[in-house]
Write a protein that holds these residues in place. Structure first.
Motif, short mmCIF file in Angstrom:
data_model
loop_
_atom_site.label_atom_id
_atom_site.label_comp_id
_atom_site.label_asym_id
_atom_site.label_seq_id
_atom_site.Cartn_x
_atom_site.Cartn_y
_atom_site.Cartn_z
N VAL A 579 66.63 14.20 29.10
CA VAL A 579 66.19 14.76 27.74
C VAL A 579 66.86 16.25 28.12
CG1 VAL A 579 64.39 15.80 26.47
CG2 VAL A 579 63.98 13.69 27.61
N ALA A 580 67.81 16.75 27.23
CA ALA A 580 68.33 17.97 27.22
C ALA A 580 67.22 19.16 27.02
CB ALA A 580 69.45 18.26 26.13
N CYS A 581 67.51 20.39 27.58
CA CYS A 581 66.57 21.48 27.50
C CYS A 581 67.38 22.65 27.53
CB CYS A 581 65.18 21.32 28.13
SG CYS A 581 65.73 21.05 29.98
N THR A 582 66.71 23.80 27.56
CA THR A 582 67.35 25.22 27.75
C THR A 582 67.78 25.44 29.11
OG1 THR A 582 65.33 26.31 28.01
CG2 THR A 582 66.41 25.90 25.74
N GLY A 583 67.16 24.98 29.95
CA GLY A 583 67.29 25.06 31.59
C GLY A 583 66.43 24.64 32.35
N GLY A 584 66.43 24.93 33.75
CA GLY A 584 65.40 24.38 34.71
C GLY A 584 64.03 24.62 34.48
N THR A 585 63.55 25.86 34.08
CA THR A 585 62.29 26.42 33.66
C THR A 585 61.53 25.38 32.81
OG1 THR A 585 62.76 28.66 34.29
CG2 THR A 585 60.71 28.17 32.63
N GLN A 586 62.51 25.07 31.79
CA GLN A 586 61.81 24.23 30.61
C GLN A 586 61.85 22.77 31.31
OE1 GLN A 586 63.64 24.45 26.62
NE2 GLN A 586 62.80 22.48 25.93
N PRO A 777 66.69 4.02 8.72
CA PRO A 777 66.04 3.36 9.78
C PRO A 777 67.06 2.93 10.96
CG PRO A 777 65.62 2.19 7.73
CD PRO A 777 66.61 3.11 7.37
N ASP A 778 68.40 2.76 10.83
CA ASP A 778 69.15 2.37 11.72
C ASP A 778 69.75 3.44 12.49
OD1 ASP A 778 70.44 3.06 9.60
OD2 ASP A 778 72.27 1.54 9.85
N THR A 779 69.47 4.76 12.19
CA THR A 779 70.15 6.09 12.60
C THR A 779 69.29 6.50 13.75
OG1 THR A 779 68.74 7.37 11.28
CG2 THR A 779 71.14 6.91 10.46
N PRO A 780 69.92 6.91 14.98
CA PRO A 780 69.21 7.18 16.13
C PRO A 780 68.65 8.62 15.91
CG PRO A 780 71.72 7.92 16.41
CD PRO A 780 71.37 7.02 15.28
N SER A 781 67.15 8.73 16.72
CA SER A 781 66.73 9.97 16.60
C SER A 781 66.04 10.19 18.21
CB SER A 781 65.48 9.80 15.39
OG SER A 781 64.68 11.11 15.74
N PHE A 782 66.24 11.39 18.57
CA PHE A 782 65.87 12.00 19.90
C PHE A 782 65.05 13.12 19.78
CE2 PHE A 782 70.15 10.01 20.37
CZ PHE A 782 69.90 9.00 21.21
N ALA A 783 64.61 13.53 18.26
CA ALA A 783 63.85 14.60 18.02
C ALA A 783 62.47 14.34 18.89
CB ALA A 783 63.81 14.93 16.69
N ARG A 784 62.04 13.27 18.80
CA ARG A 784 60.58 12.91 19.23
C ARG A 784 60.42 13.41 20.61
NH1 ARG A 784 59.24 7.54 18.99
NH2 ARG A 784 57.02 8.03 18.83
N PHE A 785 61.46 13.22 21.29
CA PHE A 785 61.25 13.38 22.92
C PHE A 785 61.48 14.68 23.49
CE2 PHE A 785 62.61 9.07 21.73
CZ PHE A 785 61.67 8.27 22.34
N THR A 786 61.78 15.67 22.51
CA THR A 786 62.24 17.03 23.28
C THR A 786 61.36 17.97 22.75
OG1 THR A 786 64.11 18.80 22.90
CG2 THR A 786 63.67 17.44 21.01
N LEU A 787 61.38 19.16 23.55
CA LEU A 787 60.39 20.07 23.25
C LEU A 787 60.66 21.05 22.26
CD1 LEU A 787 59.09 21.06 26.94
CD2 LEU A 787 58.02 19.71 25.06
#
Length: 904
Positions: A579-586, A777-787
């Motif tokens: 999961v991508a984020c802003t840095g090690g703290t996040q 429905p067939d498009t990817p979504s990663f929004a649910r897994f990120t802060l």
């Protein structure tokens, strides 16, 4: 050009003004152009006020002129050499010898003088200016301020622009000597002292030395040469030939470096107006600005036929010396002068500019009152390394309308932004579109216009990187914040050029350059060129990889980078992801939230307290060593687990977690009914780069059923190297790992990653979908897994660099950084006077003088010579910390730091 000059003196007509001005100017020690300090009878009664638009228009013309002339000079120097070129311009032999002694290594300030005419500004003089005009302008403006006559006007001291130029000399010279003839001291002492002050602002030892006493200053030998700035005009060397000969000899022997002033007689002299044909080398705008100028020998017949339209100028002349004005000469004298100029090289003929007169207000120091004089004013634009640095006005009394270079009264140039339009956009109820000036920020009408705006800031970036960072970065906070103390944002917008100037003066001098090879203070590998370039593309594309609808292909760029990183950490795990984020703290916060929700599956529905009761556990614990990054303690608090449930485990002598303490703590938790949500281990502590015993610690945690997270924000770089990756053996057994691509890949900040051995774990921290991001429905979504709700496509920079370098390239980088570390450690041990905190496990070295608990003296010593290290406060006392993260660092920089430490 409409209304180019607006004079403030009209505002100073009250009876009290002469008294306040007299008091204000009483403190002035001297003004440029006066024969002696304080000798000016007439002092300007107020600064000349130009609109910023007018100043910038003239400055742009001067910058384009400088660029064309500079290119021509460089071409001629390369093809002919300085000596041949000087002879061709008419310099006499002893001047040629001085010019050819050594090339200048400090770019000169250049002055372009323009006179306002009915058609616009016309160039009348182009020359190198060692004074830069800043002294008079600064002193007089300060007097206007004390007299209350500035009324919020803006003055920028152009001399400040030389500070970063001088700063580049650090490590090349012992210091700077500003050399001036004793005969010139009464008139130019203050200017010479100002040059020395500029060098001191650049952290160089500097002082003014009379030319006649220079030999004694050079008698003491040193490892580095002195830098010498010449502060006398080249035409004056005839009166000091012996001293100049010694100067030339010292330069050839390497005891001094001539920083500026000798070959620069070629750089900006009026001869280039004759050597560079306007039609061939300059575009239409420049040709209109440049007065018709020719070598005198080429236009001798024209000079005789049109005597009243021309002047003759010699190759040198600091204040109009030797200039002959045709209309002031008798026919016979003019014919003789043209004949001499035709036979001798070095003379140019220049058409008189058509001036516009103005009424100028002065304070008559003798009578104590304000008077007006009819004058012609020349606007001087100062350039440093081809960039606009400042401006000033000097005036000469109007008589016959002749404009030649002249030592006259100096007047400060102040700028005021153009007044806002009477009717603002907000008052137009029927407006359906923004004015063009605002609209073009979002949709530029042309690539050229967009390019100009981008280049303005690109120029600042290059200036910062090439100069090696700000010259005043060690300044106290109150000084660094001086340019950013406004309580409210500006009511009216400013021009981009004004903003760029403010950044150059108020931000750049106080910024570190982490790409500097001597920078060893922090953990981030400095940004590579490709990362800096990618940053422009990231912002231009403006893709949000969090959702498919706002990014399209950008989403897959980020996911590919995460897969590449996950495959390094978990090479055998088929379902690893990240999961991508802003840095090690996040990343650490996200890992803790995952662990909490996996330990308490009902927390999302009932809350932590109810979930705890339902689980039957007495409390929820998080275990981490005392050397763990502070972001972990903050994450425990923010996750609602509470400070008292963070168990700090003791560390051994190298800051690695003690296995016996970990075992005992896990056993105690099992006995007492506490649930251990997460065991946090370190792969490269922020203090000294310690690596916990990962295989044994993870095995212990798994025996008790605890989840394991490894903070490898910095340490993950070892996985690129076959030689050093074994130091992280066992990391592949962790459940999650924090990595900082912006630390280990050479990126600009803003990209972190939480890497998971099992992709399904990401579902423990999810967000509900939002209707405005509805996708097919067939498009990817990663929004649910990120802060994050929105995130820039910082992964694009990582993707570019990882493709460009490949794993093999990064392996070489890591191995190089560890080789630097080993060389430094070996050098410390050879001194016999330093102790290590521990044998480094990574590219961080903590050390101090044996038996000495404080490191302030050593820290200050390193800072003075631009060696940037940091401090580590440990239970065993304070240590210096050097971090070798810059791939551009070589053994030379390591040895330089060791030499400094050896001297103590």
């Amino acid at each position: 050009m409409s209304a180019q000059l607006a004079i403030t003196a009209g505002d100073l007509a009250s009876h009290a003004v002469p008294i306040s001005l007299r008091e204000a100017f009483a403190r002035v020690a001297g003004i440029d152009g006066a024969e002696a300090p304080g000798a000016d009878a007439f002092l300007p009664a107020g600064p000349r006020v130009f609109s910023s638009h007018t100043i910038e228009r003239v400055a742009r013309t001067a910058e384009r002129l400088w660029s064309a002339f500079d290119a021509e000079v460089r071409r001629a120097l390369e093809s002919e050499g300085a000596a041949a070129l000087a002879r061709s311009l008419g310099f006499v032999p002893y001047e040629v010898e001085l010019i050819a002694a050594t090339p200048s290594i400090l770019a000169p300030p250049v002055r372009a003088d323009f006179v306002p005419t009915r058609q616009g500004y016309r160039l009348v003089e182009w020359n190198v200016d060692p004074c830069l005009g800043g002294l008079a302008g600064r002193m007089i403006f300060n007097c206007f301020e004390r007299a209350g006559a500035t009324r919020g006007l803006l003055f920028r001291d152009p001399a400040v622009a030389l500070v970063p130029t001088f700063a580049r000399l650090a490590g090349q010279v012992r210091g700077v000597l500003v050399v001036i003839r004793e005969a010139d001291l009464p008139r130019w002492r203050l200017n010479a002292q100002r040059f020395a002050e500029i060098a001191r602002e650049a952290k160089l030892d500097a002082r003014v030395v009379p030319l006649e006493r220079l030999a004694s200053e050079l008698s003491e030998a040193g490892k580095l040469p002195w830098g010498v700035v010449r502060f006398f005009h080249i035409e004056h060397v005839a009166g000091a030939r012996a001293e100049v000969a010694r100067l030339v000899e010292a330069s050839r022997e390497g005891r001094i470096k001539l920083l500026y002033g000798f070959d620069t007689e070629l750089w900006g002299d009026k001869q280039w107006l004759a050597r560079v044909p306007a039609a061939a080398n300059l575009n239409g705008d420049l040709a209109r600005a440049v007065p018709e100028t020719r070598a005198a020998c080429d236009v001798a017949q024209v000079l005789l036929r049109q005597q009243d339209k021309w002047v003759l100028k010699p190759h040198a002349g600091a204040a109009g010396e030797g200039v002959l004005v045709g209309r002031e000469q008798s026919a016979s004298d003019w014919r003789a002068a043209v004949g001499r100029a035709s036979r001798r090289p070095g003379w140019v003929a220049q058409r008189l500019a058509s001036p516009r007169t103005t009424s100028t207000a002065y304070f008559d120091a003798r009578r104590g009152r304000v008077v007006r004089r009819k004058e012609i004013e020349t606007l001087g634009i100062f350039l440093v390394e081809g960039r606009y640095a400042g401006a000033y006005v000097r005036s000469i009394p109007f008589a016959t309308g002749i404009v030649v270079d002249s030592s006259s009264n100096f007047n400060v140039v102040a700028t005021r932004e153009r007044a806002p339009r009477a009717q603002s956009y907000a008052s137009r109820a029927d407006a359906v579109e923004l004015p063009l000036a605002l609209r073009r920020l979002w949709r530029s009408p042309s690539s050229a216009e967009l390019g100009r705006r981008l280049r303005a800031f690109e120029g600042l970036a290059i200036e910062h990187l090439v100069a090696g960072g700000g010259t005043l970065k060690e300044a106290a906070p109150e000084r660094a914040s001086r340019g950013f103390g406004r309580a409210r944002m500006p009511e009216e917008g400013e021009r981009v050029s004004a903003i760029v100037r403010a950044l150059r003066e108020d931000l750049l001098p106080f910024c570190h350059d982490k790409r500097e090879p001597t920078y060893a203070a922090h953990l981030d590998i400095p940004p590579a060129d490709l990362s800096i370039a990618a940053g422009v593309l990231v912002r231009a594309l403006a893709q949000d990889p969090v959702t498919w609808t706002s990014s399209r292909a950008g989403t897959f760029v980020e996911q590919e980078v995460l897969r590449w990183l996950a495959s390094l950490v978990f090479p055998q795990a088929q379902h690893a992801s990240g999961v991508a984020c802003t840095g090690g703290t996040q990343a650490n916060l996200h890992a803790l939230l995952l662990a909490r929700n996996l330990a308490l599956p009902d927390a999302a529905r009932f809350g932590i307290a109810a979930a705890m009761r339902k689980s039957g556990a007495r409390s929820l614990k998080v275990l981490a060593s005392s050397a763990t990054h502070g972001s972990v303690a903050a994450a425990v608090r923010h996750a609602g687990i509470g400070d008292e449930n963070l168990v700090s485990l003791p560390v051994d002598a190298v800051d690695a977690v003690r296995l016996d303490a970990l075992d005992a703590t896990l056993a105690a938790a099992a006995r007492e009914g506490d649930k251990v949500a997460l065991v946090i281990l370190n792969a490269g502590t922020v203090g000294v780069g310690a690596i916990d015993p990962l295989p044994e610690a993870i095995a212990l945690a798994k025996r008790y059923g605890a989840r394991v997270h490894v903070d490898a924000a910095h340490g993950a770089m070892l996985l690129f190297s076959r030689r050093y990756a074994p130091r992280l053996a066992g990391i592949e057994l962790a459940d999650s790992v924090a990595a900082d691509p912006h630390k280990i890949l050479g990126l600009n900040q803003g990209l972190g990653a939480l890497l998971l051995r099992d992709h399904d774990d990401a579902g423990a921290v999810v967000k509900d979908p939002v209707p405005y991001f509805a996708s097919a429905p067939d498009t990817p979504s990663f929004a649910r897994f990120t802060l994050d709700g929105t995130r820039p496509l910082q992964a694009l920079g990582a993707w570019i660099l990882m493709r460009h370098l490949g794993r093999a390239g990064y392996e070489q980088v890591v191995d190089h950084l560890f080789a630097l570390t080993d060389r430094f450690v070996e050098g410390l041990e050879r001194t016999g006077v330093y102790e290590l905190y521990a044998r480094p496990a990574m590219n961080l070295v903590a050390f101090r003088e044996t038996g000495v608990r404080g490191v302030t003296r050593l820290f200050d010593t390193a800072a003075r010579v631009r060696r940037h290290v940091s401090r580590y406060q440990s239970p065993r006392g304070e240590f210096l910390r050097a971090v070798f993260v810059n791939p551009a660092t070589t053994g030379r920089e390591i040895d330089g730091l060791l030499r400094i430490l050896a001297k103590r």
